[in-house]
Write an enzyme that holds these catalytic residues in place. Structure first.
Site, PDB file in Angstrom:
ATOM      1  N   ASP A  68      -3.766   6.000   6.057  1.00 24.70           N
ATOM      2  CA  ASP A  68      -4.213   7.299   6.558  1.00 24.70           C
ATOM      3  C   ASP A  68      -5.264   7.059   7.650  1.00 24.70           C
ATOM      4  O   ASP A  68      -4.910   6.719   8.773  1.00 24.70           O
ATOM      5  CB  ASP A  68      -4.754   8.072   5.332  1.00 24.70           C
ATOM      6  CG  ASP A  68      -5.118   9.510   5.620  1.00 24.70           C
ATOM      7  OD1 ASP A  68      -4.382  10.182   6.349  1.00 24.70           O
ATOM      8  OD2 ASP A  68      -6.145   9.978   5.100  1.00 24.70           O
ATOM      9  N   ARG A 116       2.149  11.979  -9.754  1.00 26.48           N
ATOM     10  CA  ARG A 116       2.551  10.596  -9.462  1.00 26.48           C
ATOM     11  C   ARG A 116       3.969  10.308  -9.943  1.00 26.48           C
ATOM     12  O   ARG A 116       4.634   9.415  -9.446  1.00 26.48           O
ATOM     13  CB  ARG A 116       1.614   9.598 -10.167  1.00 26.48           C
ATOM     14  CG  ARG A 116       0.204   9.543  -9.600  1.00 26.48           C
ATOM     15  CD  ARG A 116      -0.505   8.308 -10.156  1.00 26.48           C
ATOM     16  NE  ARG A 116      -1.946   8.365  -9.994  1.00 26.48           N
ATOM     17  CZ  ARG A 116      -2.600   7.938  -8.911  1.00 26.48           C
ATOM     18  NH1 ARG A 116      -1.944   7.447  -7.895  1.00 26.48           N
ATOM     19  NH2 ARG A 116      -3.911   8.006  -8.859  1.00 26.48           N
ATOM     20  N   PHE A 166      -0.511  16.443   3.430  1.00 29.74           N
ATOM     21  CA  PHE A 166      -0.944  15.814   2.186  1.00 29.74           C
ATOM     22  C   PHE A 166       0.283  15.686   1.293  1.00 29.74           C
ATOM     23  O   PHE A 166       0.929  16.673   0.961  1.00 29.74           O
ATOM     24  CB  PHE A 166      -2.054  16.607   1.502  1.00 29.74           C
ATOM     25  CG  PHE A 166      -2.768  15.775   0.485  1.00 29.74           C
ATOM     26  CD1 PHE A 166      -3.801  14.922   0.868  1.00 29.74           C
ATOM     27  CD2 PHE A 166      -2.384  15.791  -0.849  1.00 29.74           C
ATOM     28  CE1 PHE A 166      -4.434  14.114  -0.068  1.00 29.74           C
ATOM     29  CE2 PHE A 166      -3.017  14.986  -1.781  1.00 29.74           C
ATOM     30  CZ  PHE A 166      -4.044  14.148  -1.391  1.00 29.74           C
ATOM     31  N   ASP A 187      -0.720  10.596  -5.746  1.00 29.41           N
ATOM     32  CA  ASP A 187      -1.259  11.737  -6.495  1.00 29.41           C
ATOM     33  C   ASP A 187      -2.027  12.743  -5.662  1.00 29.41           C
ATOM     34  O   ASP A 187      -2.485  12.455  -4.561  1.00 29.41           O
ATOM     35  CB  ASP A 187      -2.232  11.225  -7.564  1.00 29.41           C
ATOM     36  CG  ASP A 187      -3.560  10.785  -6.936  1.00 29.41           C
ATOM     37  OD1 ASP A 187      -3.540   9.918  -6.035  1.00 29.41           O
ATOM     38  OD2 ASP A 187      -4.613  11.333  -7.304  1.00 29.41           O
ATOM     39  N   GLU A 217       0.843  -1.199   0.000  1.00 28.69           N
ATOM     40  CA  GLU A 217       0.000   0.000   0.000  1.00 28.69           C
ATOM     41  C   GLU A 217       0.880   1.251   0.000  1.00 28.69           C
ATOM     42  O   GLU A 217       2.010   1.216   0.489  1.00 28.69           O
ATOM     43  CB  GLU A 217      -0.924  -0.058   1.234  1.00 28.69           C
ATOM     44  CG  GLU A 217      -1.731   1.177   1.556  1.00 28.69           C
ATOM     45  CD  GLU A 217      -2.743   1.569   0.505  1.00 28.69           C
ATOM     46  OE1 GLU A 217      -2.393   1.585  -0.695  1.00 28.69           O
ATOM     47  OE2 GLU A 217      -3.874   1.916   0.869  1.00 28.69           O
TER      48      GLU A 217
HETATM   49  P1  IMP Z   1      -7.431   5.634   4.214  1.00 26.64           P
HETATM   50  O1  IMP Z   1      -8.531   4.718   3.831  1.00 26.64           O
HETATM   51  O2  IMP Z   1      -7.923   6.913   4.815  1.00 26.64           O
HETATM   52  O3  IMP Z   1      -6.358   4.985   5.070  1.00 26.64           O
HETATM   53  O4  IMP Z   1      -6.783   6.133   2.879  1.00 26.64           O
HETATM   54  C1  IMP Z   1      -5.776   5.510   2.263  1.00 26.64           C
HETATM   55  C2  IMP Z   1      -5.646   6.013   0.844  1.00 26.64           C
HETATM   56  O5  IMP Z   1      -5.912   7.407   0.732  1.00 26.64           O
HETATM   57  C3  IMP Z   1      -4.217   5.845   0.400  1.00 26.64           C
HETATM   58  O6  IMP Z   1      -4.046   4.587  -0.191  1.00 26.64           O
HETATM   59  C4  IMP Z   1      -4.071   6.959  -0.593  1.00 26.64           C
HETATM   60  O7  IMP Z   1      -4.495   6.518  -1.866  1.00 26.64           O
HETATM   61  C5  IMP Z   1      -5.008   8.036  -0.116  1.00 26.64           C
HETATM   62  N1  IMP Z   1      -4.247   9.052   0.636  1.00 26.64           N
HETATM   63  C6  IMP Z   1      -4.148   9.189   1.962  1.00 26.64           C
HETATM   64  N2  IMP Z   1      -3.347  10.195   2.305  1.00 26.64           N
HETATM   65  C7  IMP Z   1      -2.910  10.735   1.144  1.00 26.64           C
HETATM   66  C8  IMP Z   1      -2.001  11.810   0.822  1.00 26.64           C
HETATM   67  O8  IMP Z   1      -1.404  12.486   1.679  1.00 26.64           O
HETATM   68  N3  IMP Z   1      -1.810  12.024  -0.505  1.00 26.64           N
HETATM   69  C9  IMP Z   1      -2.424  11.314  -1.489  1.00 26.64           C
HETATM   70  N4  IMP Z   1      -3.244  10.281  -1.230  1.00 26.64           N
HETATM   71  C10 IMP Z   1      -3.493  10.006   0.069  1.00 26.64           C
HETATM   72 MG    MG Z   2      -4.390   4.197  -2.244  1.00 29.12          MG
END
Ligand code: IMP
Ligand code: MG
Length: 179
Positions: free
Chosen positions: A105, A167, A154, A161, A101
């Site tokens: 987040d 990317r 972020f 991206d 992964e």
């Molecule tokens: P979660 O479900 O909130 O843990 O989100 C995970 C997904 O959100 C990651 O696989 C990323 O694709 C996207 N994501 C989370 N934080 C960022 C960031 O800082 N930049 C870009 N994509 C992010």
């Molecule tokens: Mg992702």
């Protein structure tokens, strides 16, 4: 989406990422030692650069598969609802699986994907995440291996991206809005 102007400040250099990927791959190789063919599952799209570098440092026979899950409602905020947009091509029952992964987040995506894949009864299932933002966690889940823990910023680059941009940056940078 209307675009606010932003710049990208480097946070993790390409060199630091490469060095860390090498260490992670060594640990993964040791963990799965003796496995006849490890299934490495990349979560699209953010992990595509990381998985490419990681598998080339893993000293085991590997098979590569991809899964696409979507959690992001818009470019910067998690929707909490995870949908599978593209499933694996191969069977993983009884197999050793490594999920790769880009970022953990809130944890919703990984939690959902891990539950789904565990329901298919792999022999072993571990997770390697390039980045972790522990301060953002809403679902208690942790990758087996993490590249770097980062603050609540972020980030983009190295596969990751912002609204499908950036990317292709070779490093990880943080987005800073200038207006
Ligand atoms: P979660 O479900 O909130 O843990 O989100 C995970 C997904 O959100 C990651 O696989 C990323 O694709 C996207 N994501 C989370 N934080 C960022 C960031 O800082 N930049 C870009 N994509 C992010
Ligand atoms: Mg992702």
């Amino acid at each position: 989406m209307p675009h606010r102007a932003y710049v990208i400040d480097q946070m993790i250099s390409a060199k630091a990422i490469a060095a860390r990927a090498e260490v992670l791959a060594r640990e993964i190789t040791a963990h799965f030692k003796g496995c006849d063919k490890l299934v490495v599952v990349g979560l699209l799209r953010g992990s595509f650069v990381f998985i490419a570098d990681l598998v080339r440092e893993i000293d085991l026979p590997v098979e590569v598969d991809f899964l696409e899950a979507s959690s992001y409602g818009d470019a910067m905020h998690s929707s909490r609802e995870v949908r599978i947009l593209k499933d694996l091509r191969g069977e993983i029952a009884g197999r050793d699986v490594l999920v790769v992964e880009d970022i953990v987040d809130t944890g919703f995506t990984l939690h959902h994907v891990v539950n789904l894949l565990r329901s298919r009864e792999p022999a072993r299932l571990e997770v390697c995440a390039l980045l972790d933002k522990p301060s953002r966690r809403e679902v208690p889940i942790k990758a087996t291996w993490t590249g770097f823990e980062i603050p609540d910023e972020f980030v983009v680059g190295y596969g990751i991206d912002f609204a499908q941009r950036n990317r292709n940056l070779p490093y990880i940078g943080k987005v800073r809005f200038t207006e």
